[in-house]
Design a protein around this motif. Structure first.
Motif, short mmCIF file in Angstrom:
data_model
loop_
_atom_site.label_atom_id
_atom_site.label_comp_id
_atom_site.label_asym_id
_atom_site.label_seq_id
_atom_site.Cartn_x
_atom_site.Cartn_y
_atom_site.Cartn_z
N PRO A 296 0.94 -0.60 -0.05
CA PRO A 296 -0.36 -0.26 0.01
C PRO A 296 0.80 1.04 0.05
N ALA B 210 2.68 0.84 -4.89
CA ALA B 210 0.80 1.51 -4.91
C ALA B 210 0.87 3.07 -5.05
N ARG C 136 -5.02 -7.98 -1.30
CA ARG C 136 -4.67 -7.54 -0.47
C ARG C 136 -4.68 -6.05 -1.92
N LEU D 51 -6.37 -1.31 -4.79
CA LEU D 51 -5.78 -0.76 -6.16
C LEU D 51 -5.69 -0.85 -7.58
#
Length: 230
Positions: free
Chosen positions: A16, A20, A42, A46
């Motif tokens: 993240p 990202a 996860r 995104l």
């Protein structure tokens, strides 16, 4: 944004933070991106936000890295930008460290990076173009107490980057090692305007590296908050 002279990108070890943010910048420039992680679930947010493609990989497994490149190639073409952002960490007194844990740290930080650079070079050398960015840390310049495995892995990563840059740059491939000298905002760390790194700002530095003319390539870039001691 300055024109990015590459057509697509593969980011390994996507999370993240920095990865990202790099993904968002590349997608804003209409560059197809494949993001890869051991925990691909996860990456759903995104992927939905940016339109990037997500693939699963354990970077410590050479066969999985090879498969990842083949799958990425089928989605976006042969990757012209490859970013390795995975790393491992375990802390404690040297005498108390579990050798199995240390081996895993080295496998993620160093061997996974080697497997990645190897697959990238196989594709980029014949094309005589491409960029490989390897995310390092302060620990790759100085080893801290109680953090020997992290330092070992990041020192190895820096050596790989330096060797690969000397070998591959004359063949048209830009290899760069980014020393992230500080804590990145988010990921459970308290935000501070002065004391931590903004992942979007760090990502812009990655893109700036990609935009460098080959007559003035950098092989290493250090990034730190302006109040950081060094």
């Amino acid at each position: 944004m300055t024109h990015i002279p590459y057509r697509n990108a593969l980011i390994i070890g996507t999370g993240p933070g920095i990865s990202a943010s790099v993904t968002r910048l590349l997608r804003a420039a209409n560059i197809p991106v494949v993001v890869a992680s051991r925990h691909v679930d996860r990456l759903a947010t995104l992927v939905k936000e940016t339109g990037a493609s997500a693939l699963s990989v354990d970077a410590t497994d050479a066969s999985q890295v090879e498969r990842l490149f083949a799958e990425a190639e089928s989605l976006i073409g042969s990757p012209e930008v490859v970013i390795y952002n995975a790393s491992g960490r375990t802390r404690g007194p040297i005498a108390d460290l579990n050798p199995v844990d240390v081996e895993q740290v080295l496998a993620v930080s160093a061997l996974g990076a080697f497997y990645t650079v190897r697959q990238a070079a196989k594709r980029m050398v014949p094309a005589r173009r491409g960029a490989i960015l390897l995310t390092g840390a302060t620990a790759g310049l100085k080893g801290f107490a109680l953090s020997a495995p992290f330092a070992m892995g990041k020192f190895a990563l820096r050596g790989l980057a330096q060797s690969a840059a000397r070998e591959l740059a004359p063949q048209g491939i830009h290899v760069a090692h980014i020393v992230v000298d500080g804590s990145v905002r988010g990921a459970g760390r308290p935000d501070s305007e002065d004391g931590t790194l903004d992942p979007d700002a760090v990502a812009q530095s990655y893109v700036d590296l990609l935009c460098q003319h080959r007559s003035a390539w950098s092989w290493e870039l250090e990034i730190r908050p302006w109040i950081e001691n060094f």
